[in-house]
Design a protein around this motif. Structure first.
Motif, PDB file in Angstrom:
ATOM      1  N   GLY A  16      68.409  26.491  75.737  1.00 15.49           N
ATOM      2  CA  GLY A  16      69.662  26.684  75.040  1.00 15.49           C
ATOM      3  C   GLY A  16      69.470  27.083  73.592  1.00 15.49           C
ATOM      4  N   SER A  17      70.600  27.167  72.898  1.00 13.98           N
ATOM      5  CA  SER A  17      70.602  27.589  71.496  1.00 13.98           C
ATOM      6  C   SER A  17      71.361  26.592  70.636  1.00 13.98           C
ATOM      7  N   LEU A  18      71.012  26.581  69.380  1.00 15.69           N
ATOM      8  CA  LEU A  18      71.666  25.712  68.402  1.00 15.69           C
ATOM      9  C   LEU A  18      71.538  26.377  67.045  1.00 15.69           C
ATOM     10  N   THR A  19      72.564  26.253  66.220  1.00 15.50           N
ATOM     11  CA  THR A  19      72.514  26.824  64.879  1.00 15.50           C
ATOM     12  C   THR A  19      72.692  25.723  63.847  1.00 15.50           C
ATOM     13  N   LEU A  20      71.751  25.652  62.928  1.00 18.42           N
ATOM     14  CA  LEU A  20      71.815  24.715  61.818  1.00 18.42           C
ATOM     15  C   LEU A  20      72.312  25.441  60.583  1.00 18.42           C
ATOM     16  N   SER A  21      73.072  24.745  59.769  1.00 26.17           N
ATOM     17  CA  SER A  21      73.542  25.298  58.504  1.00 26.17           C
ATOM     18  C   SER A  21      73.214  24.347  57.368  1.00 26.17           C
ATOM     19  N   CYS A  22      73.065  24.911  56.200  1.00 27.29           N
ATOM     20  CA  CYS A  22      72.750  24.115  55.014  1.00 27.29           C
ATOM     21  C   CYS A  22      73.458  24.741  53.830  1.00 27.29           C
ATOM     22  N   ALA A  23      74.208  23.926  53.121  1.00 30.23           N
ATOM     23  CA  ALA A  23      74.958  24.420  51.978  1.00 30.23           C
ATOM     24  C   ALA A  23      74.547  23.671  50.722  1.00 30.23           C
ATOM     25  N   ALA A  24      74.352  24.413  49.654  1.00 30.53           N
ATOM     26  CA  ALA A  24      74.070  23.818  48.352  1.00 30.53           C
ATOM     27  C   ALA A  24      75.385  23.596  47.622  1.00 30.53           C
ATOM     28  N   SER A  25      75.474  22.475  46.930  1.00 27.99           N
ATOM     29  CA  SER A  25      76.687  22.175  46.178  1.00 27.99           C
ATOM     30  C   SER A  25      76.307  21.462  44.888  1.00 27.99           C
ATOM     31  N   GLY A  26      77.246  21.434  43.958  1.00 29.20           N
ATOM     32  CA  GLY A  26      76.991  20.781  42.689  1.00 29.20           C
ATOM     33  C   GLY A  26      76.902  21.778  41.561  1.00 29.20           C
ATOM     34  N   SER A  27      76.205  21.400  40.527  1.00 37.02           N
ATOM     35  CA  SER A  27      76.081  22.245  39.332  1.00 37.02           C
ATOM     36  C   SER A  27      74.959  23.256  39.539  1.00 37.02           C
ATOM     37  N   ILE A  28      75.279  24.294  40.294  1.00 36.75           N
ATOM     38  CA  ILE A  28      74.286  25.293  40.651  1.00 36.75           C
ATOM     39  C   ILE A  28      74.160  26.340  39.563  1.00 36.75           C
ATOM     40  N   PHE A  29      72.976  26.480  39.049  1.00 37.82           N
ATOM     41  CA  PHE A  29      72.696  27.571  38.112  1.00 37.82           C
ATOM     42  C   PHE A  29      72.035  28.721  38.855  1.00 37.82           C
ATOM     43  N   ARG A  30      71.060  28.358  39.668  1.00 33.76           N
ATOM     44  CA  ARG A  30      70.339  29.372  40.445  1.00 33.76           C
ATOM     45  C   ARG A  30      69.680  28.703  41.637  1.00 33.76           C
ATOM     46  N   ILE A  31      69.738  29.383  42.780  1.00 32.34           N
ATOM     47  CA  ILE A  31      68.993  28.969  43.954  1.00 32.34           C
ATOM     48  C   ILE A  31      68.086  30.120  44.347  1.00 32.34           C
ATOM     49  N   GLY A  32      66.810  29.889  44.364  1.00 32.05           N
ATOM     50  CA  GLY A  32      65.843  30.909  44.752  1.00 32.05           C
ATOM     51  C   GLY A  32      65.629  30.910  46.246  1.00 32.05           C
ATOM     52  N   VAL A  33      64.404  30.750  46.645  1.00 35.25           N
ATOM     53  CA  VAL A  33      64.074  30.762  48.061  1.00 35.25           C
ATOM     54  C   VAL A  33      64.673  29.536  48.754  1.00 35.25           C
ATOM     55  N   MET A  34      65.118  29.733  49.996  1.00 35.89           N
ATOM     56  CA  MET A  34      65.636  28.649  50.834  1.00 35.89           C
ATOM     57  C   MET A  34      64.903  28.688  52.166  1.00 35.89           C
ATOM     58  N   GLY A  35      64.766  27.530  52.789  1.00 33.58           N
ATOM     59  CA  GLY A  35      64.031  27.525  54.049  1.00 33.58           C
ATOM     60  C   GLY A  35      64.299  26.289  54.885  1.00 33.58           C
ATOM     61  N   TRP A  36      63.623  26.261  56.022  1.00 33.70           N
ATOM     62  CA  TRP A  36      63.753  25.151  56.957  1.00 33.70           C
ATOM     63  C   TRP A  36      62.385  24.602  57.344  1.00 33.70           C
ATOM     64  N   TYR A  37      62.320  23.292  57.365  1.00 36.39           N
ATOM     65  CA  TYR A  37      61.147  22.547  57.832  1.00 36.39           C
ATOM     66  C   TYR A  37      61.580  21.657  59.001  1.00 36.39           C
ATOM     67  N   ARG A  38      60.608  21.129  59.706  1.00 36.89           N
ATOM     68  CA  ARG A  38      60.901  20.091  60.683  1.00 36.89           C
ATOM     69  C   ARG A  38      59.776  19.065  60.698  1.00 36.89           C
ATOM     70  N   GLN A  39      60.125  17.890  61.176  1.00 34.73           N
ATOM     71  CA  GLN A  39      59.161  16.801  61.189  1.00 34.73           C
ATOM     72  C   GLN A  39      59.385  15.916  62.404  1.00 34.73           C
ATOM     73  N   THR A  40      58.281  15.555  63.054  1.00 31.30           N
ATOM     74  CA  THR A  40      58.317  14.589  64.148  1.00 31.30           C
ATOM     75  C   THR A  40      57.607  13.332  63.683  1.00 31.30           C
ATOM     76  N   PRO A  41      57.897  12.205  64.312  1.00 32.52           N
ATOM     77  CA  PRO A  41      57.310  10.925  63.869  1.00 32.52           C
ATOM     78  C   PRO A  41      55.789  10.970  63.809  1.00 32.52           C
ATOM     79  N   GLY A  42      55.261  10.515  62.698  1.00 38.92           N
ATOM     80  CA  GLY A  42      53.821  10.425  62.541  1.00 38.92           C
ATOM     81  C   GLY A  42      53.146  11.716  62.156  1.00 38.92           C
ATOM     82  N   LYS A  43      53.922  12.775  61.978  1.00 42.81           N
ATOM     83  CA  LYS A  43      53.341  14.067  61.620  1.00 42.81           C
ATOM     84  C   LYS A  43      53.890  14.557  60.293  1.00 42.81           C
ATOM     85  N   GLU A  44      53.196  15.535  59.731  1.00 38.40           N
ATOM     86  CA  GLU A  44      53.639  16.117  58.475  1.00 38.40           C
ATOM     87  C   GLU A  44      54.846  17.031  58.706  1.00 38.40           C
TER      88      GLU A  44
END
Length: 120
Positions: A16-44
């Motif tokens: 199947g498929s799933l879409t994740l979203s991420c929004a920045a909020s607050g006193s934003i002056f500049r946002i450069g690179v954006m990305g996604w990480y993931r982590q499972t228990p016991g791993k980096e």
């Protein structure tokens, strides 16, 4: 202060498929690179994909061809469309961003994480 807020995690069947979203909020002056990480228990925490402030995407081999990262040109929102999901994609997914010109591995903003569970 700038915050990243993720949404879109959940339970999905393998293939199947799933879409994740991420929004920045607050006193934003500049946002450069954006990305996604993931982590499972016991791993980096592993980098999956990132996108420059100019809209250029980069993918790690683990998700290349299955995941698509995108970004609003004038906003501070990044999405991750995940296709052909596998049980091994089960993890907590984190949004990250850099407020300066540095690379994604020097991200200074992190979301709280959203759980993605892929059932077999």
């Amino acid at each position: 202060q700038v915050q990243l807020t993720e949404s879109g995690g959940g339970l999905v069947q393998a293939g199947g498929s799933l879409t994740l979203s991420c929004a920045a909020s607050g006193s934003i002056f500049r946002i450069g690179v954006m990305g996604w990480y993931r982590q499972t228990p016991g791993k980096e925490r592993d980098l999956l994909a990132y996108i420059t402030d100019g809209g250029l995407p980069y993918y790690m081999d683990s998700v290349k061809g299955r995941f698509i990262i995108s970004r609003e040109i004038r906003g501070h929102t990044v999405s991750l469309q995940m296709n052909s999901l596998k049980p091994e994609d089960t993890a907590v997914y984190y949004c990250a961003a850099n407020q300066g010109p540095g690379p994604i591995d020097k991200a200074d903003l992190w979301g709280q994480g959203t759980q993605v569970t892929v059932s077999s």
